[in-house]
Design a protein around this motif. Structure first.
Motif, short mmCIF file in Angstrom:
data_model
loop_
_atom_site.label_atom_id
_atom_site.label_comp_id
_atom_site.label_asym_id
_atom_site.label_seq_id
_atom_site.Cartn_x
_atom_site.Cartn_y
_atom_site.Cartn_z
N GLN A 172 0.74 -1.10 -0.04
CA GLN A 172 -0.02 -0.07 -0.08
C GLN A 172 0.88 1.44 -0.10
O GLN A 172 0.58 2.31 -0.58
CB GLN A 172 -1.06 -0.15 1.22
N ALA A 173 2.04 1.18 0.67
CA ALA A 173 3.07 2.37 0.50
C ALA A 173 3.42 2.60 -0.65
O ALA A 173 3.47 3.86 -0.80
CB ALA A 173 4.03 1.96 1.59
N ARG A 174 3.68 1.78 -1.52
CA ARG A 174 4.18 1.72 -2.80
C ARG A 174 2.83 2.36 -3.70
O ARG A 174 3.47 3.43 -4.26
CB ARG A 174 4.52 0.67 -3.46
N LYS A 175 1.66 1.94 -3.58
CA LYS A 175 0.63 2.40 -4.37
C LYS A 175 0.47 3.97 -3.70
O LYS A 175 0.13 4.85 -4.90
CB LYS A 175 -0.57 1.68 -4.08
N PRO A 184 5.61 -5.17 10.00
CA PRO A 184 4.46 -5.17 10.12
C PRO A 184 3.68 -3.60 10.17
O PRO A 184 2.77 -3.45 10.62
CB PRO A 184 4.01 -5.86 11.36
N GLN A 185 4.34 -2.55 9.72
CA GLN A 185 3.74 -1.34 9.58
C GLN A 185 4.26 -0.60 8.33
O GLN A 185 5.23 -1.47 7.59
CB GLN A 185 4.24 -0.64 10.81
N ALA A 186 3.39 0.12 7.80
CA ALA A 186 3.86 0.70 6.32
C ALA A 186 5.05 1.28 6.65
O ALA A 186 5.30 2.39 7.30
CB ALA A 186 2.60 1.48 6.04
N PRO A 187 6.26 1.36 5.90
CA PRO A 187 7.59 2.14 5.87
C PRO A 187 7.29 3.19 5.14
O PRO A 187 6.51 3.32 4.22
CB PRO A 187 8.58 0.86 5.65
N ASP A 188 8.45 4.15 5.29
CA ASP A 188 8.70 5.02 4.32
C ASP A 188 8.67 4.78 2.71
O ASP A 188 9.55 3.88 2.32
CB ASP A 188 9.88 5.87 4.58
N PRO A 189 8.08 5.30 1.95
CA PRO A 189 7.85 4.80 0.45
C PRO A 189 9.13 5.01 -0.31
O PRO A 189 9.42 4.25 -1.34
CB PRO A 189 6.57 5.70 -0.13
N LEU A 190 9.76 6.24 0.04
CA LEU A 190 11.09 6.30 -0.79
C LEU A 190 12.08 5.39 -0.23
O LEU A 190 13.06 5.16 -1.12
CB LEU A 190 11.69 7.67 -0.25
N ARG A 191 11.99 4.91 1.10
CA ARG A 191 12.84 3.54 1.34
C ARG A 191 12.62 2.47 0.77
O ARG A 191 13.46 2.01 0.17
CB ARG A 191 12.90 3.28 2.67
N LEU A 192 11.32 2.07 0.34
CA LEU A 192 10.86 1.11 -0.45
C LEU A 192 11.48 1.24 -1.72
O LEU A 192 11.88 0.20 -2.43
CB LEU A 192 9.45 1.00 -0.34
#
Length: 776
Positions: A200-203, A340-348
């Motif tokens: 979801q973070a990526r989306k 188990p939590q949404a990480p920073d999207p830029l880190r992804l």
């Protein structure tokens, strides 16, 4: 039977399994999307075969029962079965080998990708071993099970895979591209099931990021604001910058290919190259129907300037649109499922370079991506396709690896919807290479702008008059310009000249013996003093030459490569504001001198310096861009551009020869952008409290992403030390931290700690006992 691909998600905690059919179909769909940007006739078909075959081995009952603890015959979980390693990628590789007629030398692209999508690319011999581990009879049984589970398998067999006929660099790059696309598709589909918060973070990031046209509009607005500010207080230099910017963007509608941006230092090269890249990508934008361009990759040669470049881009384009990624403290592999939590999207986005603008180092781009072999490296490679690659300070591309680098760029332009921009004030003669098509110059008559932006005079009369460190220090003390910068070639000489200059509050030393945080703090003070026109004398190594925004009225440069001297001049009267006592604009002065101890390492740097001495002795015009074409032509005659690599067997081979043999492992291990490799060293003595807190967080981390993030923060407190010096310095591995990272499933980078018995000097950084390695 009911075959499973992945066990229930720990994050969802709903007990729902992912079927193997769903996983295979999901990966295949993603792979076909990735392969749209591969301009090869069979790319879509290859993507389908890879997607369907990559997990063929999971149809083994042994894998289902003992790896997943699933019983296909009953369709139930069985925790009574012991978990044990069960290979699964070899079966798909063997199936592809058979489908391609059993020609091992010609089935490499697809078989390599499937066999290594959970490991690293090896050589052709390693692939042979993997193929021999599975019999054709077993492959037939697994294909039968797969066809019963997924009806689309039967349809796929109506169109068998085709041999590509590729050789050399083209073949190895396509293999890496296929593997990278497969790895990313596999990880993304697995993440969708196992870590929905990450997915979801990526989306969310995609939804927030701008298109190339939208980012171009942001930059255009920024340029309009700059022009409005200049209108209130006009400066001739800004009019010239706008003229060059307009010219470059006027050529952005040209077809994809190779481009040159030849601009004098201080001409606004960074934003001009970004503007061209954004407009070029917007004009050739990718659509749902047609592949094209979708991102900008901005490669800089030094980690010392990457943060500055990324910060400038973020200020114009917004944080979410700019990803900063470089090699220091790089992790070798990541877990398929993570926090188990949404990480920073830029880190992804660092994992696969899925962002509109990537700011990275040329080491990360070439050594770690285009010539890497680990899955974590190659996962981002397919996103290089469909990009505008801007190579800042193109003259810094390593001469000893220039031929394979240019061949890789040629392949990207020819077959992966890529354009390349070579940016520099001192253009290397790259058009002379057989692999290169002629590059289009983005600035009409660049020599005109070099003359108009001439802000310094060069004093060359002292090139052949050796000067001692003591005499140089005395001269700098007596110079009427109390704001003076002196750049030398080695850390040792910088130390000696500073000592001769004498310690004072307005005397400063800068070298890579200082950790990044220390250097930033010193540069902050230097800039403040320059702004206030206070006394400021700085002794530095080459780290200040490219992209470090300082402006001195007087610069001394030790004899070195011609392009380095010009870069040093870019720190002198940079904004053209220098005036005499009557308020008249005057030029700054750059003095080129020969140190008495003119010690240089062998190889490329020494050859460049010797050639520079020749050109300077002939009083060549350093303001004329045409001066550098014959200089680089001579350089390429004296230095091998595909330097032979010493193999473990004692024999030698070029990168081209190794690529012909599909020896990915040796190429990845030996392809060094910098010939003498370095390793990062934590310097606890510099900031004990901050570093101890970071180390404590690592030791107490519960998730692998937390470990990775804290390791990266340590980078500001590390110094790169030559590997050859590690033995003499008696450094020790930070074993506790490595063990913690490994327990969480993350393999940390190679890292050392600076021993307490050695000092960290508040002026000089590491006290290395006379280490005199050249700074790159």
């Amino acid at each position: 039977m009911n075959y499973m691909g992945h066990s229930p998600s720990r994050e969802r905690n709903d007990g729902v399994w992912q079927s193997l059919k769903a996983h295979v179909e999901g990966v295949t769909t993603l792979l076909r999307q990735h392969a749209r940007f591969f301009n090869h006739p069979n790319a879509d078909l290859d993507a389908q075969w890879l997607g369907f075959m990559h997990d063929l081995g999971k149809y083994r009952l042994e894998f289902q029962r003992h790896r997943l603890q699933w019983e296909p015959m009953t369709g139930k979980e069985d925790r009574t079965l012991a978990v044990k390693p069960c290979p699964h990628s070899d079966a798909g590789a063997k199936a592809l080998y058979v489908a391609l007629g059993g020609q091992r030398q010609h089935s490499g692209e697809l078989a390599f990708a499937v066999a290594n999508h959970h490991g690293a690319l090896r050589d052709i011999g390693a692939l042979t071993g993997r193929l021999d581990s599975t019999t054709e009879a077993e492959v037939d049984d697994l294909l039968e099970a797969a066809c019963q589970d997924i009806p689309a398998f039967d349809a796929l067999f109506q169109t068998p895979p085709q041999l590509t006929g590729l050789t050399g660099a083209a073949r190895t790059l396509y293999t890496r591209m296929l593997l990278g696309a497969l790895v990313d598709a596999d990880r993304l589909d697995t993440e969708e099931h196992g870590s929905p918060s990450r997915a979801q973070a990526r989306k969310d990031a995609h939804a927030a990021q701008g298109s190339m046209a939208q980012l171009l509009a942001k930059l255009t607005g920024h340029q309009v604001n700059l022009a409005a500010l200049d209108a209130a207080n006009p400066k001739p230099i800004n009019a010239l910058r706008r003229d060059m910017y307009t010219q470059a963007l006027g050529k952005a509608d040209l077809p994809p290919g190779f481009f040159r941006l030849t601009m004098p230092t201080g001409g606004g090269k960074t934003l001009t190259s970004l503007g061209f890249a954004l407009r070029h990508a917007a004009h050739h934008a990718a659509t749902d129907e047609n592949p094209g361009m979708r991102r900008v990759i901005y490669g800089v040669p030094f980690t010392t300037i990457i943060e500055q470049t990324a910060q400038e881009f973020r200020g114009v384009l917004g944080d979410i649109n700019v990803l900063e990624h470089h090699s220091n403290l790089e992790f070798k592999e990541r877990l398929e499922t993570d926090a188990p939590q949404a990480p920073d999207p830029l880190r992804l986005a660092t994992e696969n370079w899925d962002a509109p603008v990537i700011v990275t180092t040329t080491v990360q781009l070439f050594q770690e991506t285009l010539f890497g072999n680990r899955t974590a490296q190659l996962r981002k490679l397919h996103n290089v396709a469909g990009s505008v690659i801007v190579l800042d300070e193109a003259q810094s591309l390593p001469t000893h690896r220039l031929t394979p680098i240019l061949e890789a760029l040629r392949e990207l332009v020819a077959h992966y919807h890529v354009s390349v921009v070579f940016c520099t004030a001192t253009q290397p003669a790259l058009d002379d290479f057989p692999s290169q098509q002629s590059a289009v110059e983005l600035i009409d008559e660049p020599a005109h702008y070099f003359r108009e932006l001439q802000r310094v005079d060069y004093e060359l009369s002292r090139v052949n008059d050796p000067v001692s460190a003591a005499a140089l220090g005395a001269e700098l003390r007596q110079d009427v310009n109390e704001r003076v910068l002196c750049i030398v070639n080695t850390k040792k000489l910088a130390h000696e000249v500073y000592q001769s200059l004498g310690d004072a509050p307005h005397h400063f030393h800068l070298s890579t013996n200082m950790c990044p945080h220390h250097r930033r703090e010193v540069l902050k003070v230097i800039r403040e003093r320059l702004h206030n026109k206070q006394p400021c004398r700085v002794i530095a190594t080459q780290l200040v030459e490219a992209g470090v925004d300082v402006d001195f009225p007087r610069v001394y440069r030790a004899l070195g490569p011609l392009e380095a001297i010009v870069q040093a001049a870019g720190r002198c009267n940079r904004e053209g504001k220098l005036q005499d006592e009557y308020g008249n604009h005057v030029r700054g002065l750059v003095t080129v001198f020969r140190p008495e101890e003119h010690k240089l390492p062998p190889g490329d740097y020494r050859v460049r310096t010797d050639l520079a001495n020749k050109y300077l002795s002939e009083q060549s015009d350093l303001h004329a861009p045409g001066t550098f074409t014959p200089y680089f032509r001579e350089l390429f005659l004296h230095v091998e551009t595909d330097q032979k690599i010493r193999l473990d067997s004692g024999h030698h081979a070029t990168v081209a020869q190794l690529q012909d043999e599909m020896d990915f492992e040796t190429v990845a291990r030996k392809f060094q952008m910098i010939e003498d490799n370095t390793v990062p060293v934590i310097v606890r003595q510099y900031a004990p409290e901050e570093i101890n807190e970071l180390l404590r967080r690592i030791l107490n981390a519960r998730e692998s992403w937390q470990v990775r993030d804290e390791w990266r923060k340590l980078q500001r407190y590390t110094v790169q030390v030559l590997r050859r010096d590690i033995q003499t310095l008696d450094l020790h591995v930070v074993s506790e931290l490595k063990a913690r990272a490994e327990r969480l499933g993350t393999e940390p980078p190679e890292l050392y700690e600076w021993p307490t018995k050695y000092r960290y000097d508040p002026k000089f950084g590491l006290d290395t006992g006379g280490m005199d390695a050249l700074v790159y």
